[in-house]
Structures are given as structure tokens and as C-alpha cells.
Design a protein around this motif. Sequence first.
Motif, short mmCIF file in Angstrom:
data_model
loop_
_atom_site.label_atom_id
_atom_site.label_comp_id
_atom_site.label_asym_id
_atom_site.label_seq_id
_atom_site.Cartn_x
_atom_site.Cartn_y
_atom_site.Cartn_z
N UNK A 34 0.63 -0.87 -0.06
CA UNK A 34 -0.56 -0.53 0.23
C UNK A 34 0.58 0.99 0.20
N UNK A 35 2.05 1.22 0.60
CA UNK A 35 3.01 2.42 1.08
C UNK A 35 3.89 3.07 -0.16
N UNK A 36 4.38 1.67 -0.93
CA UNK A 36 5.08 1.67 -1.77
C UNK A 36 4.37 1.85 -3.19
N UNK A 37 3.25 1.23 -3.56
CA UNK A 37 2.56 1.57 -5.10
C UNK A 37 2.29 2.56 -4.85
N UNK A 38 1.53 2.99 -3.34
CA UNK A 38 0.94 4.07 -3.49
C UNK A 38 1.71 5.91 -3.62
N UNK A 39 3.07 5.16 -3.79
CA UNK A 39 3.63 6.09 -4.02
C UNK A 39 3.87 6.61 -5.19
N UNK A 40 4.05 5.64 -6.21
CA UNK A 40 4.27 5.16 -7.46
C UNK A 40 3.32 6.07 -7.96
N UNK A 41 1.85 5.99 -8.19
CA UNK A 41 0.81 5.63 -8.55
C UNK A 41 -0.20 7.38 -7.74
N UNK A 42 0.35 7.64 -6.68
CA UNK A 42 -0.74 8.68 -6.66
C UNK A 42 -0.87 10.55 -6.91
N UNK A 43 0.39 10.54 -8.48
CA UNK A 43 0.27 11.40 -8.74
C UNK A 43 -1.30 11.73 -9.42
N UNK A 44 -0.79 10.33 -10.55
CA UNK A 44 -1.17 9.67 -11.04
C UNK A 44 -2.48 9.83 -10.87
N UNK A 45 -2.98 9.76 -9.95
CA UNK A 45 -5.20 9.22 -8.93
C UNK A 45 -4.80 10.45 -8.52
N UNK A 46 -4.39 11.52 -8.12
CA UNK A 46 -4.36 12.98 -8.36
C UNK A 46 -5.27 13.84 -9.23
N UNK A 47 -4.80 13.18 -10.50
CA UNK A 47 -4.71 13.86 -11.70
C UNK A 47 -5.92 12.94 -11.96
N UNK A 48 -6.25 11.83 -12.09
CA UNK A 48 -7.82 11.01 -12.57
C UNK A 48 -8.83 11.83 -11.37
N UNK A 49 -8.52 12.43 -10.33
CA UNK A 49 -9.36 13.09 -9.52
C UNK A 49 -9.67 14.45 -10.10
N UNK A 50 -8.90 14.81 -9.73
CA UNK A 50 -8.29 16.03 -10.65
C UNK A 50 -9.72 16.40 -12.34
N UNK A 51 -9.24 15.44 -13.39
CA UNK A 51 -9.85 15.25 -14.24
C UNK A 51 -11.30 14.82 -14.58
N UNK A 52 -11.91 14.46 -13.54
CA UNK A 52 -13.25 13.71 -13.42
C UNK A 52 -14.16 15.09 -12.47
N UNK A 53 -13.50 16.17 -12.32
CA UNK A 53 -13.84 16.55 -11.40
C UNK A 53 -13.79 17.75 -12.21
N UNK A 54 -12.85 18.08 -13.75
CA UNK A 54 -13.51 19.30 -14.47
C UNK A 54 -14.05 18.82 -15.44
N UNK A 55 -14.15 17.53 -15.58
CA UNK A 55 -15.15 16.43 -16.87
C UNK A 55 -16.67 16.90 -16.26
N UNK A 56 -16.75 17.12 -14.88
CA UNK A 56 -18.40 16.90 -14.19
C UNK A 56 -19.09 18.43 -13.80
N UNK A 57 -17.76 19.20 -13.63
CA UNK A 57 -18.03 20.09 -13.74
C UNK A 57 -18.51 21.78 -14.07
N UNK A 58 -18.11 21.20 -15.76
CA UNK A 58 -18.21 21.80 -17.03
C UNK A 58 -18.96 21.15 -17.84
N UNK A 59 -19.93 21.52 -17.98
CA UNK A 59 -21.08 20.64 -19.08
C UNK A 59 -20.83 20.87 -20.33
N UNK A 60 -20.79 19.75 -21.40
CA UNK A 60 -20.40 19.19 -22.21
C UNK A 60 -20.58 20.06 -23.45
N UNK A 61 -22.02 20.69 -23.34
CA UNK A 61 -22.14 21.37 -23.96
C UNK A 61 -21.34 22.76 -24.43
N UNK A 62 -20.71 23.60 -22.89
CA UNK A 62 -19.94 24.67 -23.10
C UNK A 62 -18.23 23.66 -23.38
N UNK A 63 -18.62 22.93 -23.33
CA UNK A 63 -16.33 22.14 -23.73
C UNK A 63 -16.80 22.74 -25.34
#
Length: 244
Positions: free
Chosen positions: A11-40
Motif C-alpha cells: 500500500x505504501x510503495x505502490x501508493x507513492x508510485x501512482x499517487x500523482x496519477x490518482x490525483x490527476x484522475x480525480x482532478x480530471x474527473x472533477x473538471x469533466x463533471x463540473x463543466x457542461x459538455x455543451x460548453x466544452x
Amino acid sequence: MKVLRYSTQIHKWVGLAVGLQVLFWVAGGLVMTAIPIETVRSEHRLKAAAPAALPLDQALPLAEAARLAGVAPARAELKTTQRGPAWVLTPLEGAPVTVAAATGRPFTAMTADEASALAVAAYRGEAAPRPAVLLDQAPKETGREGPIWRVDFNNAERTTFYLSPQTGEVVTRRSAVWRFYDFFWRLHILDFEDGDNFNHPLLIGLTALTLSIVVTGFILLWIRLARDLKTVRAVRAARRKAAL
């Protein structure tokens, strides 16, 4: 306990390796749900076109148009455009060919003033356009190939209309919102080249590693909850024994 030790290390070492990408996934999910696709897609910047009657008396028969265009079409479409009726002839191999339905020949070259006027006619809003620019090769963000007209508007989203050099139609719309969304989309799927590949090894590998974090996290949670519950029970038993 070996299970606890191994789960903690994974959990510790794998979390360290992929933690940044998990952050990108969550941030990307927030962007894609917060901005209406019609606006995009800048749908709010495109005027709804009123249905126009197709002037069949101005169109050559398909066989004659195909002969003049030098195309043996496997599929053909007769449609109205901002520059008049057009035949879109699609051969078995190769790109579709668009010709003026009245002549069977390519439309005359479109000027910058004409491109600007057509873009303004299709635009919803008060922003002024910048001078139209004819690009020899369509940018990658358009998803198209060949020449294309670009007209930028001075609005908050920095809307861009891309127009067909043959028909003057707005074939693609882009904006700063779309580019912001696209940046996070590419981070989300880890495809920085084309932005449409969900099945490449990097994404699959990181997803599998992230799954291991979730599994080991549940194992750790279960072990710790069981340990805490055992402690609570022991404390209660001690209190009952002391009260007797």
C-alpha cells in the motif's frame, strides 16, 4: 502478522508510485463533471440554423456531377450549404469530394472576408472576430486534415470557428474551455498524442496498480477495525469484571 506487514508495504510503495496519477484522475474527473459538455463544445456560441429548402432545380443529376468531378461515388449526399447546394461524393477509397451541385466542379476559392462573414453569421454573441486565416493544414485539435479557415472571436472563452474552405460551413468549434478540458482529458487517459486511446499499456498498468492500493487498503482497514473491536471488547470486559 505477515498479511498486515505485506499489505502495509504494498500500500505504501505502490501508493507513492501512482499517487500523482490518482490525483490527476480525480482532478480530471472533477473538471469533466463540473463543466457542461455543451460548453466544452461551444454549442452556446453556434446559432441554430433554420432549415433551408434544397433547390433541386439548381443541382446537376448525380451521374453528371460525379462525371464532372471525376469521382465514382459509393455514397453521395446532396445538401445545402452557406455557399449553395453541394454534392458530397464519397468513393470506395479515399476522402469525400465536395463539389458545387450546380456545376459539378469545386467551389470557387473563398476569401478571408467571406470566411469572416460566414463565421459571424454562424456565431451567437456580440464578440468581434479577428481576421480570418486560411491554414494549409488543419491543426490536430480539429480532428481534420487538409486546408481549413480559422476565425477567432474576442470573447471570454476565446472561441475559434473552423470553416470548410469549400462550403463555408463551421465544421469544428474550439475554445480555451475545450483546450482546458482536453488537457485534463489527456491526463485522465494518459494519451498525450491523440487523446483517444483507452487501451495502452501505461494506463492499464497504472489502473492495475491502483486496484492493488484499493485491495490492500481494504485489507488494512479490516485488520485495524478487527483489532480496534477486539480492544473495545477487552475494555468492556475489564470494566464489567471490575464492577462485580
